[in-house]
Design a protein around this motif. Structure first.
Motif, PDB file in Angstrom:
ATOM      1  N   TYR A 128      -0.175  -8.088   1.728  1.00 12.82           N
ATOM      2  CA  TYR A 128       0.086  -6.925   0.883  1.00 12.82           C
ATOM      3  C   TYR A 128       1.581  -6.873   0.609  1.00 12.82           C
ATOM      4  O   TYR A 128       2.391  -7.265   1.451  1.00 12.82           O
ATOM      5  N   ASP A 129       1.947  -6.381  -0.557  1.00 14.58           N
ATOM      6  CA  ASP A 129       3.367  -6.285  -0.915  1.00 14.58           C
ATOM      7  C   ASP A 129       4.107  -5.294  -0.022  1.00 14.58           C
ATOM      8  O   ASP A 129       5.305  -5.432   0.208  1.00 14.58           O
ATOM      9  N   SER A 130       3.368  -4.292   0.469  1.00 17.30           N
ATOM     10  CA  SER A 130       3.994  -3.265   1.311  1.00 17.30           C
ATOM     11  C   SER A 130       2.915  -2.534   2.096  1.00 17.30           C
ATOM     12  O   SER A 130       1.715  -2.674   1.818  1.00 17.30           O
ATOM     13  N   ASP A 131       3.348  -1.743   3.053  1.00 25.34           N
ATOM     14  CA  ASP A 131       2.430  -0.878   3.788  1.00 25.34           C
ATOM     15  C   ASP A 131       1.776   0.119   2.836  1.00 25.34           C
ATOM     16  O   ASP A 131       0.600   0.457   2.996  1.00 25.34           O
ATOM     17  N   ALA A 132       2.526   0.587   1.855  1.00 25.10           N
ATOM     18  CA  ALA A 132       1.999   1.551   0.884  1.00 25.10           C
ATOM     19  C   ALA A 132       0.851   0.932   0.077  1.00 25.10           C
ATOM     20  O   ALA A 132      -0.162   1.591  -0.177  1.00 25.10           O
ATOM     21  N   GLU A 133       1.001  -0.323  -0.317  1.00 26.91           N
ATOM     22  CA  GLU A 133      -0.071  -0.986  -1.056  1.00 26.91           C
ATOM     23  C   GLU A 133      -1.317  -1.124  -0.174  1.00 26.91           C
ATOM     24  O   GLU A 133      -2.434  -0.856  -0.610  1.00 26.91           O
ATOM     25  N   ALA A 135      -2.128   0.767   2.358  1.00 23.52           N
ATOM     26  CA  ALA A 135      -2.673   2.114   2.532  1.00 23.52           C
ATOM     27  C   ALA A 135      -3.461   2.551   1.303  1.00 23.52           C
ATOM     28  O   ALA A 135      -4.511   3.195   1.422  1.00 23.52           O
ATOM     29  N   ALA A 136      -2.996   2.180   0.116  1.00 23.31           N
ATOM     30  CA  ALA A 136      -3.704   2.540  -1.119  1.00 23.31           C
ATOM     31  C   ALA A 136      -5.067   1.842  -1.188  1.00 23.31           C
ATOM     32  O   ALA A 136      -6.069   2.453  -1.564  1.00 23.31           O
ATOM     33  N   TYR A 137      -5.120   0.561  -0.806  1.00 22.58           N
ATOM     34  CA  TYR A 137      -6.403  -0.158  -0.786  1.00 22.58           C
ATOM     35  C   TYR A 137      -7.349   0.484   0.230  1.00 22.58           C
ATOM     36  O   TYR A 137      -8.527   0.709  -0.044  1.00 22.58           O
ATOM     37  N   SER A 139      -7.330   3.530   1.328  1.00 25.24           N
ATOM     38  CA  SER A 139      -7.736   4.841   0.834  1.00 25.24           C
ATOM     39  C   SER A 139      -8.837   4.732  -0.216  1.00 25.24           C
ATOM     40  O   SER A 139      -9.807   5.485  -0.187  1.00 25.24           O
TER      41      SER A 139
END
Length: 149
Positions: A128-133, A135-137, A139
């Motif tokens: 993943y590009d980031s933890d945020a990405e 987390a979005a998947y 979610s």
């Protein structure tokens, strides 16, 4: 009289032909709801395919009341790889549509040993590009699973 198709594609299903006894196979497990047989092109000797007797193409198509019994058969096959074939473990895998060589639900149960030459998964891994990405998947999937639609 023309043969009726077993699959949505309109083509006869090879696995349905095996289930019906119309095509030869080396049967490993034969129950009222599932059939397991040796793969004709095994990764390793003992590589087994488990199919439901009823034609369904993917795991989401399998009726909920058959999921437990179906995977109990997979569990028994995985145990047999160790107890009967002397394998150190097993690889249990399923494709849904993509890379599904026969459009009939099937689980591969493959005997495994350390240093047997099979390396992890058969495709490149990604990050993943980031933890945020990530987390979005998570979610998006979590929301879909929470909605019983």
């Amino acid at each position: 009289m023309p043969r009726m198709a077993d699959s949505a594609s309109g083509k006869p299903c090879i696995f349905c032909e095996i289930v019906k006894g119309e095509r030869p196979a080396h049967i490993v497990l034969d129950t009222t709801d599932a059939l397991a047989f040796l793969d004709v092109r095994p990764l390793f000797k003992g590589h087994t395919l488990l199919v439901p007797r009823t034609h369904v193409e993917t795991l989401p198509d399998l009726p909920a009341d058959l999921v437990g019994p179906y995977f109990q058969h997979a569990q028994r096959l995985a145990a047999a790889m160790e107890s009967v074939l002397g394998a150190a473990g097993s690889f249990v895998a399923m494709n849904n549509r993509v890379s599904q060589s026969v459009p009939h639900l099937h689980v591969h149960v493959v005997p495994r040993n350390r240093k047997d030459g099979l390396r992890g998964f058969f495709w490149p891994r990604q990050k993943y590009d980031s933890d945020a990405e990530a987390a979005a998947y998570a979610s998006r999937l979590s929301t879909a699973l929470a909605d019983p639609a």
